[in-house]
Enzyme design. Structure first.
Site, mmCIF file in Angstrom:
data_model
loop_
_atom_site.group_PDB
_atom_site.id
_atom_site.type_symbol
_atom_site.label_atom_id
_atom_site.label_comp_id
_atom_site.label_asym_id
_atom_site.label_seq_id
_atom_site.Cartn_x
_atom_site.Cartn_y
_atom_site.Cartn_z
ATOM 1 N N ILE A 1 -32.896 2.536 -0.928
ATOM 2 C CA ILE A 1 -32.235 3.238 0.179
ATOM 3 C C ILE A 1 -30.784 2.791 0.302
ATOM 4 O O ILE A 1 -29.883 3.599 0.574
ATOM 5 C CB ILE A 1 -33.014 3.007 1.483
ATOM 6 C CG1 ILE A 1 -34.421 3.600 1.362
ATOM 7 C CG2 ILE A 1 -32.283 3.627 2.681
ATOM 8 C CD1 ILE A 1 -35.378 3.163 2.437
ATOM 9 N N ASP A 2 -30.529 1.519 0.094
ATOM 10 C CA ASP A 2 -29.174 0.981 0.168
ATOM 11 C C ASP A 2 -28.288 1.606 -0.911
ATOM 12 O O ASP A 2 -27.174 2.065 -0.641
ATOM 13 C CB ASP A 2 -29.234 -0.535 -0.010
ATOM 14 C CG ASP A 2 -28.108 -1.252 0.720
ATOM 15 O OD1 ASP A 2 -27.404 -0.621 1.525
ATOM 16 O OD2 ASP A 2 -27.950 -2.465 0.487
ATOM 17 N N ASP A 3 -28.786 1.623 -2.137
ATOM 18 C CA ASP A 3 -28.032 2.253 -3.224
ATOM 19 C C ASP A 3 -27.799 3.728 -2.951
ATOM 20 O O ASP A 3 -26.713 4.258 -3.228
ATOM 21 C CB ASP A 3 -28.790 2.093 -4.545
ATOM 22 C CG ASP A 3 -28.641 0.707 -5.121
ATOM 23 O OD1 ASP A 3 -27.814 0.529 -6.018
ATOM 24 O OD2 ASP A 3 -29.351 -0.204 -4.659
ATOM 25 N N HIS B 1 -25.326 0.759 6.177
ATOM 26 C CA HIS B 1 -24.860 1.625 5.088
ATOM 27 C C HIS B 1 -25.415 3.040 5.234
ATOM 28 O O HIS B 1 -24.719 4.023 4.957
ATOM 29 C CB HIS B 1 -25.258 1.022 3.738
ATOM 30 C CG HIS B 1 -24.582 -0.279 3.450
ATOM 31 N ND1 HIS B 1 -25.121 -1.231 2.614
ATOM 32 C CD2 HIS B 1 -23.414 -0.809 3.904
ATOM 33 C CE1 HIS B 1 -24.302 -2.276 2.550
ATOM 34 N NE2 HIS B 1 -23.266 -2.041 3.326
#
Length: 655
Positions: free
Chosen positions: A398-400, A474
């Site tokens: 999810i961060d990427d 993010h």
């Protein structure tokens, strides 16, 4: 030759005086411009011809030691690999004979045990000075008996430890329904991929002939495997210790047919998750244990599954100029590429520059188009997202995904419809991965069971994946820049972030060290979502950042802040952590503050002639305190992002 790091690198530096506001001086601006241009040129020169960037991902020598132990177990260890790995391991040894898990950190027992055993495999004599120092220190810490479970599993493979004296997890775990406590999906994806193969290993209990004895690492030769007393039965520790005793008893009476079926089901689960490149999850530890487990259930080393698995492990090796061989625990091309893209655009590179277009083309090709383990909790959600690695379609991050979407929007691509479609899919998938509390985790939804961390087996770091402030920030920043700041789901994320702010004004950093990373992630997100710079949460964060600036103008935080509050935001200044602090201050409207000018000046003054920054310190986090990472590209992308935003503004207007 041994390194001289003895922990003194962690000395707490003095603080800077309170910041004041003033217009940037011509000298500061000139230094920033020169640093900006050099850093742009450096990054462009290090882009792969396919469009991606990847810095080395440095962790600790257990990766190298376990690689050699795997090869010894399988009978494929060769002298060239062994000596190259030993060269790297020796170079990481501290003056006191120990090995740490991060630069400047204290000696760590399990790491030191594994490094010592690896060097013995390489032929180092126990009487050699560096080996004698290590074994003496190991004995002083309680010997092998005090090492973590994973270390003792590796030793049990060669008879250096008894399987009976290790915690149990049976392969029948694979049959637990998804609603049942301690089913495999209660574990974070990295733990799940490791535990399933280890249930096979635990059931098989293999022992290969040891090439030497390890008596020098035991503290009591009459009883080298002492049992610890049980905790009170009414405590959680006591409950899980007694559960482990029951599992040991079950191992002796398990119905053979059921056990064989469970191991076959676990093996099938493992094989179904092997990636196209032969690896598992894009990370080294699950790949190592998967190879062992499949070999134990009958797959020979020439079988395509194992042949490709072993070949994938070779791709984790970084060969250095001195002949040393370092093993990466993982590789980070998607993460590095999206961060480098954002940095270059914010630094002023034209949004349609060929290097950026090539990077976007590569990232678009990396979008994941099929369901993975996340779909167990979200079966109706259409797939999308990006993983961290070259190949990891089972576990998009999810961060990427949020950062890739931010990068895609920074670039003026010749096919905007293709970009729009990818970002739209990513938006839908990301919303679908929101946890009940309003936050986002790295890989899973509502992966918050309190039970996995309590298992005696799970003493190797974090084994669940709850929402974190940095990932949620993010995601909020990405969604806000997509015009969705007022969507109720985004507002829930914002509310969760505001509730997570510490009394100091900082936010905890789960995936980066530590409060500097958390705060550097959250403040830009909240501002992008529409919170004014005058908002109390933003002002508290600014006050905190200014109060923890080092005397030299930079910011730094030692990994010890995860276990000792006196280390919070204290440590030698680093380029990446200074970049995070500046990104937050600039987002909060502090461009003309003295703190920002001093931070930018520190970055300009410490930049090397080739446009890079030197950063031996570990500023990335795998598991807080237990597993630390030095992302070699962090020292490039975050300083450049901060300098670029100082010179050109926030850069959130898109391509």
């Amino acid at each position: 030759m041994t390194a001289t790091t003895d922990g003194s690198a962690g000395a707490i530096p003095p603080r800077a005086p309170a910041a004041t506001e003033s217009a940037p001086t011509p000298a500061a601006l000139d230094g920033a411009r020169q640093a900006n241009q050099r850093a742009i040129e450096y990054l462009l020169a290090h882009q792969d011809e396919e469009g991606w960037w990847k810095g080395d991902l440095e962790t600790n020598v257990t990766m190298d030691a376990e690689d050699l132990l795997l090869r010894q177990f399988l009978g494929i260890r060769d002298e060239k690999t062994t000596q190259a790995s030993a060269l790297f391991i020796r170079g990481e040894q501290r003056a006191d004979g120990t090995w740490a898990t991060f630069y400047g950190g204290p000696g760590e027992l399990s790491t030191t045990v594994e490094a010592y055993v690896a060097l013995r495999l390489a032929g180092d004599d126990p009487e050699d000075e560096h080996m004698a120092k290590a074994s003496a220190w190991i004995r002083a810490q309680g010997g092998i008996a005090s090492a973590r479970v994973f270390t003792r599993i590796w030793l049990a493979l060669f008879g250096w430890w008894k399987w009976d004296d290790l915690p149990q997890l049976p392969p029948e775990l694979i049959y637990f329904p998804k609603w049942f406590p301690l089913n495999i999906y209660d574990f974070g994806c990295w733990a799940r991929q490791t535990i399933v193969p280890l249930t096979i290993v635990s059931a098989k209990r293999p022992v290969r002939p040891a090439p030497f004895a390890l008596d020098e690492l035991h503290t009591d030769h009459r009883n080298p495997n002492p049992h610890k007393p049980l905790a009170p039965a009414a405590s959680w520790d006591g409950v899980f210790q007694r559960l482990d005793k029951a599992l040991h008893a079950y191992h002796k009476v398990a119905v053979p047919g059921v056990r064989r079926m469970a191991m076959r089901s676990a093996a099938r689960w493992i094989i179904e998750r092997q990636e196209n490149d032969g690896c598992w999850g894009g990370i080294q530890p699950p790949a190592v244990y998967s190879v062992i487990a499949l070999h134990l259930v009958g797959y020979d080393l020439d079988h395509p599954v194992l042949r490709e698995g072993l070949a994938s492990l070779d791709r984790f090796a970084v060969w250095r100029e001195d002949g040393a061989r370092m093993i990466e625990a993982c590789q980070s091309p998607v993460w590095d590429t999206c961060l480098a893209t954002i940095a270059l655009v914010d630094a002023g590179l034209p949004a349609d520059h060929p290097a950026l277009v090539k990077a976007v083309d590569w990232m678009l090709d990396e979008e994941i188009a099929r369901p993975g383990d996340w779909s167990v909790r979200r079966p109706q959600l259409a797939p999308s997202g990006w993983a961290f690695e070259f190949h990891n379609d089972n576990y998009p991050d999810i961060d990427d995904t949020a950062e890739v979407a931010l990068a895609l929007r920074r670039v003026r691509h010749p096919d905007p419809a293709r970009v729009d479609a990818a970002v739209k899919r990513a938006t839908t998938w990301t919303y679908g991965m929101q946890s009940k509390n309003g936050g986002w985790a790295a890989f899973d939804v509502d992966n918050t069971s309190p039970f996995p961390n309590r298992l005696p087996f799970c003493d190797f770091g974090e084994v669940i994946d709850p929402p974190s402030a940095d990932v949620t920030a993010h995601v909020v920043e990405f969604l806000a820049l997509e015009g969705k700041a007022h969507d109720p789901r985004t507002r829930r994320g914002i509310s969760w972030l505001l509730a997570e702010q510490e009394a100091s004004g900082a936010w905890f950093g789960r995936w980066g060290v530590n409060y500097l990373y958390g705060t550097g992630s959250v403040v830009p997100a909240l501002v992008a979502a529409g919170l004014p710079a005058a908002h109390p949460a933003i002002r508290r964060a600014v006050d905190w950042l200014e109060s923890v600036q080092n005397d030299d103008g930079g910011w730094g935080e030692d990994l010890r802040s995860y276990v000792d509050e006196s280390w919070v935001a204290r440590g030698e200044s680093t380029a990446s952590q200074t970049g995070w602090a500046l990104m937050a201050l600039l987002a909060a409207g502090e461009r003309e503050s003295k703190a920002v000018e001093r931070g930018i000046s520190w970055l300009a003054e410490t930049q090397r002639e080739d446009g890079s920054w030197d950063e031996p310190h570990f500023t990335g986090t795998g598991f807080p305190w237990d597993f630390s990472i030095n992302y070699h590209l962090y020292r490039q992308v975050f300083p450049l992002t901060a300098i670029g935003r100082y010179l050109n503004g926030q850069g959130n207007e898109g391509g």
